[in-house]
Design a protein around this motif. Structure first.
Motif, PDB file in Angstrom:
ATOM      1  N   ALA A 244       0.847  -1.095  -0.025  1.00 43.28           N
ATOM      2  CA  ALA A 244       0.182  -0.036   0.053  1.00 43.28           C
ATOM      3  C   ALA A 244       0.802   1.288  -0.016  1.00 43.28           C
ATOM      4  N   VAL A 245       1.800   1.367   0.971  1.00 43.53           N
ATOM      5  CA  VAL A 245       2.638   2.389   1.173  1.00 43.53           C
ATOM      6  C   VAL A 245       3.729   2.756  -0.248  1.00 43.53           C
ATOM      7  N   ARG A 246       3.942   1.510  -0.827  1.00 42.52           N
ATOM      8  CA  ARG A 246       4.728   1.690  -2.012  1.00 42.52           C
ATOM      9  C   ARG A 246       3.841   2.327  -3.238  1.00 42.52           C
ATOM     10  N   ASP A 247       2.770   1.636  -3.575  1.00 37.56           N
ATOM     11  CA  ASP A 247       1.888   1.962  -4.699  1.00 37.56           C
ATOM     12  C   ASP A 247       1.229   3.356  -4.327  1.00 37.56           C
ATOM     13  N   GLY A 248       0.920   3.601  -3.145  1.00 42.11           N
ATOM     14  CA  GLY A 248       0.331   4.835  -2.712  1.00 42.11           C
ATOM     15  C   GLY A 248       1.232   5.772  -3.183  1.00 42.11           C
ATOM     16  N   LEU A 249       2.887   5.799  -2.894  1.00 40.29           N
ATOM     17  CA  LEU A 249       3.648   6.711  -2.934  1.00 40.29           C
ATOM     18  C   LEU A 249       3.630   6.873  -4.653  1.00 40.29           C
ATOM     19  N   ALA A 250       3.685   5.782  -5.258  1.00 37.46           N
ATOM     20  CA  ALA A 250       3.921   5.977  -6.580  1.00 37.46           C
ATOM     21  C   ALA A 250       2.823   6.910  -7.210  1.00 37.46           C
ATOM     22  N   LEU A 251       1.380   6.543  -6.544  1.00 32.26           N
ATOM     23  CA  LEU A 251       0.300   7.291  -7.238  1.00 32.26           C
ATOM     24  C   LEU A 251       0.238   8.652  -6.840  1.00 32.26           C
ATOM     25  N   HIS A 252       1.034   8.865  -5.781  1.00 31.57           N
ATOM     26  CA  HIS A 252       1.222  10.531  -5.462  1.00 31.57           C
ATOM     27  C   HIS A 252       2.190  11.179  -6.177  1.00 31.57           C
ATOM     28  N   PHE A 253       3.007  10.452  -6.865  1.00 32.76           N
ATOM     29  CA  PHE A 253       4.123  11.066  -7.928  1.00 32.76           C
ATOM     30  C   PHE A 253       3.687  10.700  -9.087  1.00 32.76           C
ATOM     31  N   MET A 254       2.582  10.372  -9.492  1.00 32.83           N
ATOM     32  CA  MET A 254       2.015   9.892 -10.862  1.00 32.83           C
ATOM     33  C   MET A 254       2.144  11.296 -11.630  1.00 32.83           C
TER      34      MET A 254
END
Lengths: 203, 203, 203, 203
Positions: free
Chosen positions: D167-177
């Motif tokens: 979650a934390v990994r994908d969520g971070l990516a999401l926010h830098f998308m």
DNA sequence: TATGAATGAGCATTCATTCAT
DNA sequence: AATGAATGAATGCTCATTCAT
């Protein structure tokens, strides 16, 4: 031209599209006719057609349905006005005589092509059978009427005779589908009439 | 360097392709059959077909040609062995009786579809006319033979009677194309025979 | 001549359209939703929509804008009433807990789809960045507040922690987007809360 | 180039098509990418694609399948070589660090778009769930390994921790998308690593 | 001769938007 | 302001035919 258009307007448009499509289907055949052909012939946009019919096939089926029903209904109506069974058949032959070979060819081509098409789709086959059953019943009723009135042979098999009636008529059309002259066709049609009556009349 | 062997091989292959294509055309119709369908059915490569036929249409035409000629030639041959005109017609009806409704349907569907197709191409129409003329002539000759031998009515119009003969036969098949049971078909076929003979025989 | 009434009417209609469109976009996705879908769902005419929005995309953007701003504004408002930083975060987690997985899925699906869409259009990307910046700032302010009040670790990187906060929340939703049960989701949400606090609290 | 082409040739071609399609899907999104786009990008004819894939969707699914499996398989393979649980996680973070933000964006955009797409098709949802389950199990196994070896907290909920990890990994990516700079992303990634370890390590 | 991948024009259908009423 | 029929460019996919091997 567009908002809250009257129902009659829509009905007319629907009919116009069917007529245009019929023209194309008759000319080139169903499969070979493209939606663009129809649209070009009608002078209308491609999308418009899909406001009235869901697919090319839908047009084809509705067209076949309308044509077949019209034919059966018209005959049924006309027969009401004719008193005797023999007269009814004569009336039918008179109708055949009035129809030009050209018209007949168009009708038969459409009808045959649709029959072949429907014969390969179980759902459509049912619908086609129903129509053919109606056309058969129409004649069968006359045959029985003639037997009862004493006009026709008492040992006539009404159903069989009805089949033969249509068979001989459609078969003749089939043989003149490709070529043959109007005069010859009409002459044979006369002989066909003779043969049919020879087969059903007393003696 | 062995032309004879090679030729017969080619001929066999050609025939095999035609047979496979016939199967597909009968099943799905000419237009709806893809070359891939044929190739799949035959277990052969797509390119190979084009070594034997120049196009899908070429296959269709050659197939129709072969079928029609075979039919006429076979009948012509058989008629030689039958002495009288009436016997010849009886022989033909016996043939009709032996053919199953299923076979008839396949034949007719193919034939009708091809007729419609050919009817739209002037060049093919000629070829089809020629075949239909032959089939007609075959019966017409019998009719004339029967008139001369005194078997048939002397006032019979041979040509017209021939048309009616085929018309009634093909028309009947047409009406049983979609549905109808074998037994009923055979029964009507019998009545058809009666009607035809009633129409041509003396008195 | 009654602008105020008319204006409020227009505003209501606008909102109703957005709501209907949201329903459809959520159900089928933006691209897969047709204007007809929306119109059918709303029971309104196609043309009418274009009196309120200039295009399907316009609806999409305004909808996203409204949703995002509402969310940020609501939180901003609520935070005013909560005294401490830690309390504010607890309040947020409580909110997450109250929201059903189903609602969350809908929100996230919409949000993600819009993000992807916007990510490909430079102009929209700016608008999306702005929103994400606001959401981030909202948390960042809390983080700084907590540092100052001594609730949170003094060496905490407020910005980084804010990113992580949203990342962990959105990432979790992402992983439950397709399937997973409510109970499990809620349980992990609890653990997430623990992890987040473990990361920011003193010691 | 054509007859009895080698299997490896076909496989290469398939891969090339997938690669070209991936490029387009990433650039414009699945729905917005037309088959013509792909074909143009590949410099190949439209029909050719359909020798390898049955539809645009087929390409999409197979592409997603391949990407996801490759990812899981690669990690599984790499983890075999790393002795301790903590090391494995460090290895994973190192991998994250090596991947550029740009690559990550492409991957995530594709993955998210596919997830949304699959989420609306029950059959695809199963396939996606399976993949996400595998990715989860991969980490869960490490978490359990770490608990057993005493590296991680003994009261750690392995499953929950795995969810949080992704979650934390994908969520971070999401926010830098959408935007954000590489340096900032890398910095937060470092903090994320700290947070994760703080959450799972003893004390 | 056989193979089957490649070609690309062609097709039915969709759909956002317009506009006459 | 509302209506919904009309528009037509765009789309995914098909398929007869070709041709390099």
């Amino acid at each position: 031209m567009s908002p809250k258009v009257s129902d009659s307007y829509k009905e007319e448009k629907r009919a116009a599209i069917l007529e245009g499509a019929l023209h194309c289907f008759t000319e080139k055949g169903y499969q070979a006719t493209t939606v663009d052909d129809i649209v070009r012939h009608l002078g209308m946009s491609k999308g418009a057609i899909y406001n009235y019919f869901s697919s090319k096939e839908d047009m084809y089926i509705q067209m076949a349905d309308a044509r077949m029903n019209t034919m059966v209904d018209t005959l049924t109506e006309q027969f009401k006005l004719v008193p005797s069974a023999a007269e009814k058949l004569r009336h039918l032959f008179a109708r055949f005589h009035r129809q030009s070979l050209d018209e007949l060819r168009k009708w038969l081509t459409f009808h045959m092509e649709f029959s072949i098409y429907a014969g390969r789709r179980p759902d459509l086959a049912d619908f086609l059978s129903e129509y053919m059953g109606k056309a058969l019943a129409l004649i069968q009723k006359i045959m029985e009427e003639g037997k009862q009135s004493g006009e026709f042979r008492s040992d006539l098999d009404a159903k069989s005779a009805s089949y033969l009636f249509w068979a001989v008529r459609d078969g003749l059309a089939l043989h003149f589908m490709i070529d043959g002259e109007e005069a010859e066709y009409k002459s044979i049609l006369k002989d066909m009439e003779t043969m049919v009556f020879r087969n059903i009349m007393k003696q």
